[in-house]
Scaffold this active site. Structure first.
Site, short mmCIF file in Angstrom:
data_model
loop_
_atom_site.label_atom_id
_atom_site.label_comp_id
_atom_site.label_asym_id
_atom_site.label_seq_id
_atom_site.Cartn_x
_atom_site.Cartn_y
_atom_site.Cartn_z
N GLY A 167 -8.66 13.71 6.91
CA GLY A 167 -8.09 12.39 7.13
C GLY A 167 -8.39 11.94 8.56
N PHE A 168 -7.61 10.99 9.04
CA PHE A 168 -7.85 10.48 10.39
C PHE A 168 -7.70 11.58 11.44
CE2 PHE A 168 -6.53 6.51 8.19
CZ PHE A 168 -7.69 5.78 8.42
N GLY A 169 -6.68 12.41 11.31
CA GLY A 169 -6.44 13.47 12.28
C GLY A 169 -7.50 14.55 12.25
N GLU A 222 2.72 -5.22 2.30
CA GLU A 222 1.33 -5.58 2.00
C GLU A 222 1.10 -5.57 0.49
OE1 GLU A 222 -0.95 -4.71 6.08
OE2 GLU A 222 -0.94 -2.99 4.74
N ASP A 242 0.69 13.30 9.84
CA ASP A 242 1.92 13.19 9.06
C ASP A 242 2.52 14.55 8.71
OD1 ASP A 242 1.45 10.52 9.14
OD2 ASP A 242 1.04 10.26 7.01
N VAL A 297 -6.53 23.92 -0.49
CA VAL A 297 -5.86 25.03 0.19
C VAL A 297 -4.53 25.30 -0.50
CG1 VAL A 297 -4.73 25.72 2.35
CG2 VAL A 297 -6.98 24.60 2.39
N GLY A 347 -8.05 19.32 5.99
CA GLY A 347 -7.78 17.90 5.82
C GLY A 347 -8.75 17.04 6.60
N ALA A 405 -1.97 5.96 11.39
CA ALA A 405 -3.34 6.43 11.61
C ALA A 405 -3.68 6.60 13.10
CB ALA A 405 -4.32 5.48 10.93
#
Lengths: 439, 439
Positions: A19-21, A177, A306, A85, A17, A322
Site C-alpha cells: 500500500g502507500f506505506g 464521497e 493503518d 501472510v 503490504g 494515505a
C-alpha cells in the site's frame, strides 16, 4: 543458525503490504545495500482514495491500480512475492505465508492496512458491505445497479421504495464521497436510462452517529459539505445510531428504514498483524509502537500505516490517512538504510499534515490546507488535480483524467457493469413477483 | 385467453439476448408500433471480438461493454429486463425467468449465443477455461498472471517450465488472437518486470486439429498468420489432437506436454434455447430454422445468431460471426415490423459477407475483404480502425483507442490485475515449496 549467519553478508528486509506505506518504505530503500522482499496478497497497488468511484461506476479497477512489479521495476534490490501472510515467526525471524513460504528477514516492515469494523456486529457485513478492496467495490457497484434494475420492474410500491433507498453508514470522508457519488449515479446517469425511476422516489441517506459529518475538518467546511449534500438530495442524519442492519433495511435508533442497499463506511480495524506479531494492540486492533515505529521489545520490526497505533510527540495519534502512511513508510525505510550502513539515524519522525480534502460529486469539494481553505468548484478542481497527480503510473493518470472529463461533460457512467457470478436477484423481490404472477 | 386478447391492441415482441443479433433486431423495431422487451442475464452488451484483450490485460471490461439501457436509451418502445431465461412456454406464449417472471409475447426473437463445447469432455472446463464472458476473461487473466508470479518464485525447473508453458487449444480466430496476445504479454510487458523469467524458458503452443490454422481464411493468408505467430515465438502444432487435459497439462496424441495454463478456443455449442423451445437442434445444439429464421412449426418464434442453424439458399450454413448475427437481427426485426403493419414482407434474407480479419499481436493482421487482401502492419491498422469503429459507445471507442496507443508505444499492459476471491495459488506448487522449505 543459518538464517542469522547470512546477515553478516547482506541484510534482508521484508515489507508486508504494498500500500502507500509499504511502497514508500521500499522506495526509501532503493539505494540501500539490502535484499528487499515485498509480500502482498494482490499483484497490484491500489489507489484506495478513489475506490468509491469504482463502486459508483465512474472508474474501472485498472484505472486506480498499478501492478506492484511495474511500480518497483527500476528497483534492482527488490523482489515481489504474491502471497498472503498468515503469521510471523519472531523467534526464527521468518514471515510465513498461506502457500507455505517462509521468508527470512533481518528487518521487517508491517504495513498491512485496515479492514472494516462492524463494532462487534460482523453479521452486518453481508447486508452492509464496505469498500476496501477492488472486489468490494465491484460487488457494491453490482448491488447498486441491480437495485435500480429491480426497482424498474417492481410494481409493489413498498418494495420499490426500499430498492430505491440507499443508506450510507458513516459520515467520514469515505461515507460523504460515497453519498455524493451515489446521488449522481442514481439521479443523473441512471435517471435517463430508466423509465419508471424518478428523483421523487429515490432516497439517499447518510447516517452519522456524531454531531456533524467530516469531524476531521473545521466546522465551517463540514457544514458547507453538509449543505452541498442536501442540495444534491442526500438526507444527512446526524446524531443517529444504526442499531440494526438486515437485508430489509436498517434500524436508526427505534425507527425502521427499509432499504435494500446499505453501505458501510463507519469504522475500520487493523489487519490481524497484532496477532501474527503477538504484540499489544489498541481497541481498533492497531499495534502499539514506539517513536521509531518499532515494537517495544523488537527494534527490527516496524509497524506503519493503518496497522499501527502511533502517538506523536504531542500525544496525538497519527491519523489513518494515505499521507501519514507514506511519510511513515519513507521514514522507516530511511531508518533501516541508516542502520544497515551504520550511518547516523534520521531526525525523529514528525508528521507533516499537508491538509485534507473531500469531494461531493463532480462540482463540489472542500479543501483545507491550513494556509488555504476552499469550497465549491475551485476546491473540486484542486481535488481532481491532486488525485490525478498522486495516482501511480502515467496511464492511470491519463485514463482517470479522460474518464472524469468524459463523465463530467456527459453525465455518462462508463463502467456501469454488473459482473461476478451471482447475478440472481434478491429473494424477497422474487417471491413477490411470483405471487403477482400467480394472481 | 387474456394474453392473446391484448394482441389486438399492441403486439408484444420479446428479444432474449442483447448481443449483436438481439440489439440489431431491437434497433430494426425502433419505429414499429410494438411493445418491445429485451431480456438479458447481464446488464451490458459485450463486444466479444475484443474479449481476448481483456483476458490478456490490454483492456478493461468496461472498455468493451456498454449498458444495454444506454444503448437503447433513445428507443421509446423498448424496455430492458435483467434476468436469466430458463424456459419458454410456447403454449402460453410466455418467457419464463429464473426469478419467476413470466413475460408474454406475440413475437419472440431468440438470440442467446453460444457457449464452449468440450466435445463431451466437460470435465476439461476447469483446467482449460474458454473466453465467452467478462468473468471468463478476468479469470483467464488472473490465471496467466498468477502463473508468471509463481514461476518467478519457483526453484524446481520442471515446475517452472510447466508454469511458463501456455497452451491454446483451437486455431480459429480466437485461438490465434489469444496466442499472439499471450506471446506479447508474456515476452514483452511481463519480461521487463520479472527477474527470473526470460524468453528462453517460455513456451506458447497453439494446437489445431486440422491441417492449418484459420481454416476460414484463404490458404495464403492462413499461412502468413502461421509464420507471423512463429516469428513471435509461438509454436504452432497443426494436425494435432488434444486427447486429455488436466491441471498438470495436456496430452497431444501420445505426447504429454506439462502446462499450467491451458486455454480453450476449440469449439462452441449453442445456448440451451433448443431445450426451452423443444425444437430440433443440430449436433452443435443450434436450433434448425426456416429461411425466415422461424421455427418450422411456429412462424412467430425466430432464432438468430449462434443459436440458430441457418442454411442459406446456396446450402452453406450461416457462419457464427458478429456480422452474420447483426444482419439476421436486422432482418428479423424488419420482418416483425412488416408483419405488425401488414406491410409487404422484406426481400428474402441473404448474407453479405463483408470479409474477415484476424490480428496477431500489435503489428500484424490478416484481412480478406474479397476485393482487398492485406497482411502485416497495414492490415493491423485496418483491423484496429474497424474494431474501434464498431465498438458501441463513444467513450469505449476513445478509451480503447487510447489504451491501444499507450500499449503500442510503451509495451505496457494497463489492466494487469489479478482480481477475484481465489488468490490462493495452485496446490502442487505449494507442496513443493513446503518440501523445499523443510529440506
Amino acid at each position: 543458525m543459518a538464517a542469522i549467519a547470512t546477515t553478516t553478508t547482506i541484510p534482508r528486509v521484508v515489507i508486508i503490504g504494498a500500500g502507500f506505506g509499504g511502497l514508500a518504505a521500499a522506495h526509501a530503500l532503493k539505494h540501500a545495500p539490502v535484499d528487499l522482499t515485498i509480500v502482498d496478497r494482490r499483484n497490484f497497488h491500489l489507489f484506495q482514495p478513489l475506490l468509491y468511484q469504482v463502486a459508483t461506476a465512474s472508474l474501472s479497477p485498472a484505472d486506480i491500480a498499478a501492478p506492484i512489479r511495474s511500480v518497483l521495476r527500476g528497483q534492482a534490490n527488490a523482489r515481489v512475492v504474491l502471497d498472503k501472510v498468515v503469521d510471523v515467526d519472531r523467534r526464527a525471524r521468518r514471515v510465513v505465508t498461506e502457500n507455505g513460504r517462509s521468508i527470512p528477514f533481518d528487518y521487517l516492515v508491517v504495513a498491512t492496512g485496515a479492514r472494516h469494523s462492524y463494532f462487534g456486529r460482523d453479521d452486518w457485513a453481508v447486508a452492509a458491505p464496505g469498500i476496501k478492496t477492488v472486489d468490494d467495490a465491484t460487488r457494491v457497484r453490482a448491488k447498486i445497479l441491480k437495485a435500480l434494475e429491480e426497482a424498474e420492474l417492481e410494481d409493489d410500491e413498498a418494495i420499490r421504495k426500499a430498492l430505491l433507498t440507499f443508506v450510507i453508514v458513516g459520515g467520514g470522508p469515505t461515507g460523504v464521497e460515497m453519498a455524493g457519488a451515489i446521488a449522481e449515479l442514481v439521479r443523473h446517469a441512471a435517471g435517463r436510462d430508466f423509465r419508471r425511476i424518478s428523483s421523487d422516489n429515490i432516497s439517499i441517506v447518510l447516517v452519522e452517529a456524531g454531531p456533524r459529518i467530516l469531524p476531521g475538518f473545521r466546522e465551517e467546511l463540514s457544514s458547507s459539505a453538509h449543505h452541498a449534500l442536501e442540495a444534491m438530495g442526500v438526507s444527512v442524519a446526524i446524531r443517529t445510531m444504526v442499531t440494526d442492519v438486515s437485508d430489509e433495511g436498517v434500524m436508526l435508533g427505534a425507527m425502521r428504514l427499509p432499504a435494500r442497499t446499505v453501505i458501510w463506511a463507519a469504522g475500520v480495524k487493523a489487519s490481524p498483524a497484532g496477532r501474527w506479531l503477538d504484540a499489544p494492540v489498541d481497541r481498533a486492533g492497531r499495534v502499539k509502537v514506539e517513536a521509531d515505529f518499532s515494537l517495544p521489545d523488537d527494534p527490527a520490526i516496524l509497524v506503519i500505516g493503518d496497522t499501527a497505533a502511533y502517538a506523536g510527540t504531542d500525544g496525538a495519534m497519527l491519523p489513518g490517512v494515505a499521507p501519514a502512511a507514506k511519510q511513515a513508510g519513507h521514514w522507516v525505510g530511511s531508518l533501516i538504510a541508516t542502520r544497515v550502513l551504520s550511518a547516523p539515524e534520521p531526525v525523529p519522525f514528525r508528521y507533516r499534515d499537508a491538509g485534507s480534502m473531500a469531494t461531493i460529486g463532480r462540482k463540489f469539494a472542500i479543501v483545507d490546507l491550513g494556509w488555504l481553505r476552499l469550497t465549491g468548484f475551485p476546491a473540486w478542481l484542486l481535488w481532481s488535480a491532486a488525485h490525478v497527480w498522486f495516482l501511480i503510473g502515467f496511464r492511470s493518470r491519463l485514463s482517470v483524467a479522460t474518464s472524469w472529463l468524459w463523465s463530467y461533460l456527459t453525465y455518462e457512467r462508463g463502467a456501469r457493469l454488473i459482473t461476478g457470478r451471482e447475478i440472481a436477484l434478491a429473494r424477497p423481490a422474487t417471491e413477490t413477483l411470483q405471487q403477482k404472477d400467480a394472481a
